[in-house]
Design a protein around this motif. Sequence first.
Motif, PDB file in Angstrom:
ATOM      1  N   LEU A   1      14.017  13.318  -2.889  1.00  0.00           N
ATOM      2  CA  LEU A   1      12.945  12.786  -3.746  1.00  0.00           C
ATOM      3  C   LEU A   1      12.983  11.265  -3.912  1.00  0.00           C
ATOM      4  O   LEU A   1      12.716  10.730  -4.992  1.00  0.00           O
ATOM      5  N   TYR A   2      13.324  10.546  -2.849  1.00  0.00           N
ATOM      6  CA  TYR A   2      13.144   9.085  -2.848  1.00  0.00           C
ATOM      7  C   TYR A   2      11.679   8.803  -2.539  1.00  0.00           C
ATOM      8  O   TYR A   2      11.105   9.388  -1.605  1.00  0.00           O
ATOM      9  N   ASP A   3      11.064   7.915  -3.304  1.00  0.00           N
ATOM     10  CA  ASP A   3       9.630   7.684  -3.083  1.00  0.00           C
ATOM     11  C   ASP A   3       9.343   6.482  -2.188  1.00  0.00           C
ATOM     12  O   ASP A   3       8.202   6.264  -1.778  1.00  0.00           O
ATOM     13  N   VAL A   4      10.367   5.662  -1.880  1.00  0.00           N
ATOM     14  CA  VAL A   4      10.192   4.528  -0.962  1.00  0.00           C
ATOM     15  C   VAL A   4      11.400   4.461  -0.035  1.00  0.00           C
ATOM     16  O   VAL A   4      12.547   4.563  -0.490  1.00  0.00           O
ATOM     17  N   VAL A   5      11.149   4.284   1.262  1.00  0.00           N
ATOM     18  CA  VAL A   5      12.217   4.138   2.257  1.00  0.00           C
ATOM     19  C   VAL A   5      12.078   2.759   2.896  1.00  0.00           C
ATOM     20  O   VAL A   5      11.006   2.420   3.420  1.00  0.00           O
ATOM     21  N   VAL A   6      13.157   1.965   2.827  1.00  0.00           N
ATOM     22  CA  VAL A   6      13.166   0.625   3.427  1.00  0.00           C
ATOM     23  C   VAL A   6      14.068   0.672   4.654  1.00  0.00           C
ATOM     24  O   VAL A   6      15.276   0.864   4.539  1.00  0.00           O
ATOM     25  N   VAL A   7      13.472   0.509   5.839  1.00  0.00           N
ATOM     26  CA  VAL A   7      14.201   0.622   7.100  1.00  0.00           C
ATOM     27  C   VAL A   7      14.583  -0.769   7.586  1.00  0.00           C
ATOM     28  O   VAL A   7      13.714  -1.597   7.889  1.00  0.00           O
TER      29      VAL A   7
ATOM     30  N   ARG B   1       0.868  -1.188   0.000  1.00  0.00           N
ATOM     31  CA  ARG B   1       0.000   0.000   0.000  1.00  0.00           C
ATOM     32  C   ARG B   1       0.902   1.234   0.000  1.00  0.00           C
ATOM     33  O   ARG B   1       1.470   1.604   1.032  1.00  0.00           O
ATOM     34  N   PHE B   2       1.049   1.836  -1.152  1.00  0.00           N
ATOM     35  CA  PHE B   2       1.917   3.005  -1.268  1.00  0.00           C
ATOM     36  C   PHE B   2       1.212   4.240  -0.722  1.00  0.00           C
ATOM     37  O   PHE B   2      -0.005   4.410  -0.867  1.00  0.00           O
ATOM     38  N   ALA B   3       1.997   5.112  -0.097  1.00  0.00           N
ATOM     39  CA  ALA B   3       1.458   6.340   0.489  1.00  0.00           C
ATOM     40  C   ALA B   3       1.008   7.294  -0.611  1.00  0.00           C
ATOM     41  O   ALA B   3       1.612   7.351  -1.694  1.00  0.00           O
ATOM     42  N   LYS B   4      -0.055   8.023  -0.340  1.00  0.00           N
ATOM     43  CA  LYS B   4      -0.524   9.017  -1.308  1.00  0.00           C
ATOM     44  C   LYS B   4       0.501  10.137  -1.486  1.00  0.00           C
ATOM     45  O   LYS B   4       0.659  10.684  -2.574  1.00  0.00           O
ATOM     46  N   LYS B   5       1.206  10.449  -0.391  1.00  0.00           N
ATOM     47  CA  LYS B   5       2.259  11.457  -0.453  1.00  0.00           C
ATOM     48  C   LYS B   5       3.586  10.785  -0.146  1.00  0.00           C
ATOM     49  O   LYS B   5       3.819  10.334   0.975  1.00  0.00           O
ATOM     50  N   PRO B   6       4.485  10.676  -1.129  1.00  0.00           N
ATOM     51  CA  PRO B   6       5.773  10.011  -0.884  1.00  0.00           C
ATOM     52  C   PRO B   6       6.577  10.740   0.192  1.00  0.00           C
ATOM     53  O   PRO B   6       6.360  11.941   0.436  1.00  0.00           O
ATOM     54  N   PRO B   7       7.501  10.036   0.859  1.00  0.00           N
ATOM     55  CA  PRO B   7       7.898   8.656   0.569  1.00  0.00           C
ATOM     56  C   PRO B   7       7.040   7.624   1.311  1.00  0.00           C
ATOM     57  O   PRO B   7       6.546   7.885   2.404  1.00  0.00           O
TER      58      PRO B   7
ATOM     59  N   ALA C   1      16.489   9.741   8.234  1.00  0.00           N
ATOM     60  CA  ALA C   1      16.339   9.108   6.915  1.00  0.00           C
ATOM     61  C   ALA C   1      15.095   9.619   6.191  1.00  0.00           C
ATOM     62  O   ALA C   1      15.112   9.834   4.972  1.00  0.00           O
ATOM     63  N   ILE C   2      14.023   9.830   6.931  1.00  0.00           N
ATOM     64  CA  ILE C   2      12.789  10.324   6.311  1.00  0.00           C
ATOM     65  C   ILE C   2      13.010  11.735   5.761  1.00  0.00           C
ATOM     66  O   ILE C   2      12.601  12.055   4.635  1.00  0.00           O
ATOM     67  N   GLU C   3      13.686  12.574   6.529  1.00  0.00           N
ATOM     68  CA  GLU C   3      13.987  13.929   6.067  1.00  0.00           C
ATOM     69  C   GLU C   3      14.900  13.897   4.847  1.00  0.00           C
ATOM     70  O   GLU C   3      14.707  14.662   3.889  1.00  0.00           O
ATOM     71  N   HIS C   4      15.893  13.005   4.870  1.00  0.00           N
ATOM     72  CA  HIS C   4      16.808  12.864   3.737  1.00  0.00           C
ATOM     73  C   HIS C   4      16.051  12.413   2.484  1.00  0.00           C
ATOM     74  O   HIS C   4      16.309  12.906   1.382  1.00  0.00           O
ATOM     75  N   ALA C   5      15.127  11.477   2.657  1.00  0.00           N
ATOM     76  CA  ALA C   5      14.344  10.975   1.517  1.00  0.00           C
ATOM     77  C   ALA C   5      13.468  12.066   0.924  1.00  0.00           C
ATOM     78  O   ALA C   5      13.330  12.180  -0.308  1.00  0.00           O
ATOM     79  N   GLU C   6      12.865  12.882   1.764  1.00  0.00           N
ATOM     80  CA  GLU C   6      12.006  13.958   1.268  1.00  0.00           C
ATOM     81  C   GLU C   6      12.817  15.004   0.504  1.00  0.00           C
ATOM     82  O   GLU C   6      12.357  15.519  -0.525  1.00  0.00           O
TER      83      GLU C   6
ATOM     84  N   VAL D   1       8.946   6.948  12.608  1.00  0.00           N
ATOM     85  CA  VAL D   1       8.830   7.065  11.146  1.00  0.00           C
ATOM     86  C   VAL D   1       7.403   6.842  10.653  1.00  0.00           C
ATOM     87  O   VAL D   1       7.107   7.102   9.480  1.00  0.00           O
ATOM     88  N   ASN D   2       6.522   6.297  11.537  1.00  0.00           N
ATOM     89  CA  ASN D   2       5.132   6.040  11.152  1.00  0.00           C
ATOM     90  C   ASN D   2       5.064   5.289   9.815  1.00  0.00           C
ATOM     91  O   ASN D   2       4.560   5.815   8.805  1.00  0.00           O
ATOM     92  N   PRO D   3       5.565   4.056   9.752  1.00  0.00           N
ATOM     93  CA  PRO D   3       5.658   3.323   8.477  1.00  0.00           C
ATOM     94  C   PRO D   3       4.299   3.002   7.879  1.00  0.00           C
ATOM     95  O   PRO D   3       3.310   2.797   8.598  1.00  0.00           O
ATOM     96  N   ASP D   4       4.250   2.976   6.564  1.00  0.00           N
ATOM     97  CA  ASP D   4       3.026   2.579   5.862  1.00  0.00           C
ATOM     98  C   ASP D   4       2.825   1.073   5.908  1.00  0.00           C
ATOM     99  O   ASP D   4       1.701   0.590   5.863  1.00  0.00           O
TER     100      ASP D   4
END
Length: 504
Positions: free
Chosen positions: A185-191, A94-100, A177-182, A214-217
């Motif tokens: 422009l990384y659209d998926v973060v794998v922790v 289930r991909f987030a509506k707003k990346p990442p 990592a979430i801030e770095h991804a935003e 990180v509130n993961p999806d």
Amino acid sequence: MFDTLQDRLADVFKGLRHKGRLTAADIDATTREIRIALLEADVNLAVVKEFIAAVKERCLGVEVSKALNPSQQIIKIVNEELIAILGGQARPIRFAKKPPTVLMLAGLQGAGKTTLAGKLARWLKEDKHSPLLVACDLQRPNAVNQLQIVGERAGVHVFAPQPGNGIGDPVEVARQAIEHAERNLYDVVVVDTAGRLGIDEVLMQQAADIKAAVNPDEVLFVVDAMIGQDAVNTAKAFDEGIGFDGVVLTKLDGDARGGAALSIARVIGKPIMFASDGEALSDFDMFHPDRMASRILGMGDVLTLIEQAERTFDAEESRKAAEKLSQGKGQFGLQDFLGQMQQLRKLGPLSKLLGKLPGAGQFKDAINAIDEKEVDRIEAIICSMTPAERDDVGILNGSRRSRIAKGAGVQVSDVNNLVNRFVEARKMMERMAGGMMPGMPGMPAQRQARKQAKQTKRASKVSGNPAKRKQQAAERALGRTAPAPQSMDDFELPPELKRMLDSQ
């Protein structure tokens, strides 16, 4: 992994094939054998009871009693119930509506999370995503370095600001990592988190803190499919301590009995989303319950094979090779064959590919005995040839074959065998590509010959009715009826038969 279960179920169903009608005693005996097979495969007892009850209820109902082939109907019922146990249908991310989109991996120590993180990132990259791996396993020695190596092999970036080996705060790394991804422009973060035991309250709390930060999806529970029943107990502990959304099975290529794979989805109530069945980064895909059930029942997994081929094969190169075969006249050379063989090898070991074909279980020993080194030798022989020799094997005289054998480190007889087999195989493929297989019933040449022979026979038959016989003579005089054949040349014969007749 499911070889033993597959063999047992095959033996059970084999005894049903010759029965036109199944009695209640036959159904009882069959379900008893299926129950034993599942228990021997280390499937959870509660799951086995539920499965057998459902199969038995359906078998004693109208479905089997009114079926034209009751044994096939039982196999169909078992297949459908297996699919239900395995989760029913594939469950995508289930991909987030707003990346990442944030995917968090959790699981036991040694379950293979770090390697799986690289496989998942590679799979996402092939699906046109831009993934980022995050090294939050700061406990295990060299875990950060391992993730960096895996990420490099997968061709994805790794966020690792801390060296690990007990140094650093994984919760802060995850937040950064979430801030770095935003920003990038990384659209998926794998922790990737540290492996832990279900009873380790400190590490379980750390995982819960990472999840809160990180509130993961999606939280994916990574489980080793070889640990059997303990996988179910561990999954329960993680679900209570952290909570997860889906399961990822690793090491499906192992030789364990596979009970965890058949139990965890039903017992925990969480879908199996992905499965890994090898050491290579490409040995990873979505988990399809219907395809897994098909493999367990020995019916193969052709859809997965087709999907792998579509991702791996170069469509343009395959089209050119097909055109050369359809043109005939030896246009398809060893260089084309080498290219197709190299693309095929990208799909994985030949034994694994053949194992996904329907009915492959009957030839399990022969498939397992396939020598992959033989393919290496073939490749070495072809690579020892010059471009001209690969395009036209007809120029390979004795001295050339001797040179090729020395270059490939094989015997001259090996070169001869390869060339001879290639020439014969090319002839057959050219006939198939041209839409005409001499000697095969129902092909165009033979159908035309039979049709022409029947017309000629009817035309040459003389009627017993004087009036009709007179009419036939008039039509023959006007040329309305084809004359009777004078020789075999009037028929369109297969080339081989024609050459044989001409030589006599």
